[in-house]
Design a protein around this motif. Structure first.
Motif, PDB file in Angstrom:
ATOM      1  N   ALA A   1       0.625  -1.279  -0.007  1.00 48.11           N
ATOM      2  CA  ALA A   1      -0.053   0.009  -0.024  1.00 48.11           C
ATOM      3  C   ALA A   1       0.868   1.466  -0.033  1.00 48.11           C
ATOM      4  O   ALA A   1       0.626   2.288  -0.658  1.00 48.11           O
ATOM      5  N   GLY A   2       1.969   1.474   0.874  1.00 48.13           N
ATOM      6  CA  GLY A   2       2.861   2.364   0.631  1.00 48.13           C
ATOM      7  C   GLY A   2       3.587   2.810  -0.642  1.00 48.13           C
ATOM      8  O   GLY A   2       3.494   3.854  -0.994  1.00 48.13           O
ATOM      9  N   HIS A   3       3.793   1.683  -1.271  1.00 46.73           N
ATOM     10  CA  HIS A   3       4.341   1.878  -2.420  1.00 46.73           C
ATOM     11  C   HIS A   3       3.329   2.578  -3.462  1.00 46.73           C
ATOM     12  O   HIS A   3       3.835   3.485  -4.374  1.00 46.73           O
ATOM     13  N   ILE A   4       2.207   1.982  -3.448  1.00 52.69           N
ATOM     14  CA  ILE A   4       1.066   2.580  -4.526  1.00 52.69           C
ATOM     15  C   ILE A   4       1.011   4.165  -3.987  1.00 52.69           C
ATOM     16  O   ILE A   4       0.849   5.027  -4.977  1.00 52.69           O
ATOM     17  N   LEU A   5       0.826   4.517  -2.659  1.00 52.33           N
ATOM     18  CA  LEU A   5       0.604   5.949  -2.347  1.00 52.33           C
ATOM     19  C   LEU A   5       1.602   6.718  -2.841  1.00 52.33           C
ATOM     20  O   LEU A   5       1.332   7.788  -3.326  1.00 52.33           O
ATOM     21  N   VAL A   6       2.894   6.444  -2.356  1.00 52.81           N
ATOM     22  CA  VAL A   6       3.759   7.193  -2.951  1.00 52.81           C
ATOM     23  C   VAL A   6       3.824   7.158  -4.504  1.00 52.81           C
ATOM     24  O   VAL A   6       3.943   8.549  -5.005  1.00 52.81           O
ATOM     25  N   ALA A   7       3.839   6.466  -5.227  1.00 54.34           N
ATOM     26  CA  ALA A   7       3.629   6.467  -6.574  1.00 54.34           C
ATOM     27  C   ALA A   7       2.675   7.271  -7.049  1.00 54.34           C
ATOM     28  O   ALA A   7       2.618   8.028  -7.966  1.00 54.34           O
TER      29      ALA A   7
END
Length: 264
Positions: free
Chosen positions: A195-201
């Motif tokens: 989830a964190g990777h998607i949010l930053v992206a």
């Protein structure tokens, strides 16, 4: 390697999605399994080994440099993870727990390293393998120290519980120890990194698309907001990365303690 930050179009912004986690083989025509996540995992192992070698290979009485950093990491894992859960057995398991903590931490931090930008634990296979390793150690210790019947009895026994209630309690506690604990161990780490990777992206994609593709007065404001949120989310994500490494190692210590003591 493919980029994991921006998915933009000159005409229309496209939100980043599951394609962030799809990678072609590193070597064209080579094995499909040898993709970016595997390469980053191998790089993480090299980093952890190099850090431990630099910190612990030639210790001095007065620590400095890498030894100081290594000692901080060691004392943190010993005092905050091992001793609260394992007590007198903590020193025997420090090698494993320190390795788990550092490995997961480096895995996670790879998500904010320039030109890498991918947290290894966002690929579910890696946390599953690590959690299965801890699970295997837990079961082995429980059976070795208490036998199969003694281990199961220690898990199920609850002082003061009426006999008729064991028909409800025993299946639930056995499912928690042998099934749910394994699932939650790797899912917590995977879900947070995914989830964190998607949010930053997402925020970086919004910010850079408006700044470079739709540079109007409104677009500039949205672009600056997107970039600002990217920086803020990256800082927050780094805290989550450390927290998840701590929680994963702490749960590992709890499971090992359960195996040693033969109880839930």
């Amino acid at each position: 390697m493919r980029s994991t930050i921006l998915i933009t179009s000159p005409d229309q912004w496209v939100a980043p999605g599951l394609e962030l986690f799809e990678f072609a083989p590193i070597i064209p025509g080579g094995p499909e399994w040898f993709s970016k996540p595997v390469l980053v995992a191998l790089l993480s192992s090299v980093v952890v080994i190099a850090l431990c070698w630099a910190a612990y290979a030639k210790p001095t009485i007065i620590p400095k440099g890498w030894q100081s950093i290594g000692e901080y990491a060691y004392f943190f894992v010993r005092d905050q993870i091992a001793r609260p859960n394992l007590g007198a057995d903590s020193d025997r398991w420090m090698g494993l727990l320190l390795s788990i903590f550092l490995t997961v931490l480096v895995w996670n931090l790879m998500g904010v390293i320039p030109f890498v930008q991918y947290p290894v634990a966002a690929t579910i296979g890696f946390p599953i393998v690590l959690a299965l390793t801890v699970y295997g150690v837990k079961i082995y210790l429980g059976v070795r120290h208490h036998g199969v019947r003694g281990y199961l009895r220690g898990i199920v026994h609850l002082p003061g519980l009426p006999g008729w209630a064991y028909g409800l309690y025993a299946p639930m506690i056995l499912a928690e120890v042998f099934l749910t604990s394994l699932f939650t161990h790797f899912t917590r780490l995977f879900a947070n990194m995914f989830a964190g990777h998607i949010l930053v992206a997402f925020f970086s994609s919004v910010g850079f698309w408006f700044l470079f593709e739709r540079l109007t007065v409104l677009g500039a404001g949205l672009g600056v907001l997107g970039v600002t949120m990217t920086v803020a989310m990256t800082a927050f994500e780094m805290f989550i990365m450390f927290l998840q490494a701590f929680l994963f190692a702490m749960l590992a210590a709890m499971f090992i303690a359960g195996g040693l003591r033969g109880e839930h």
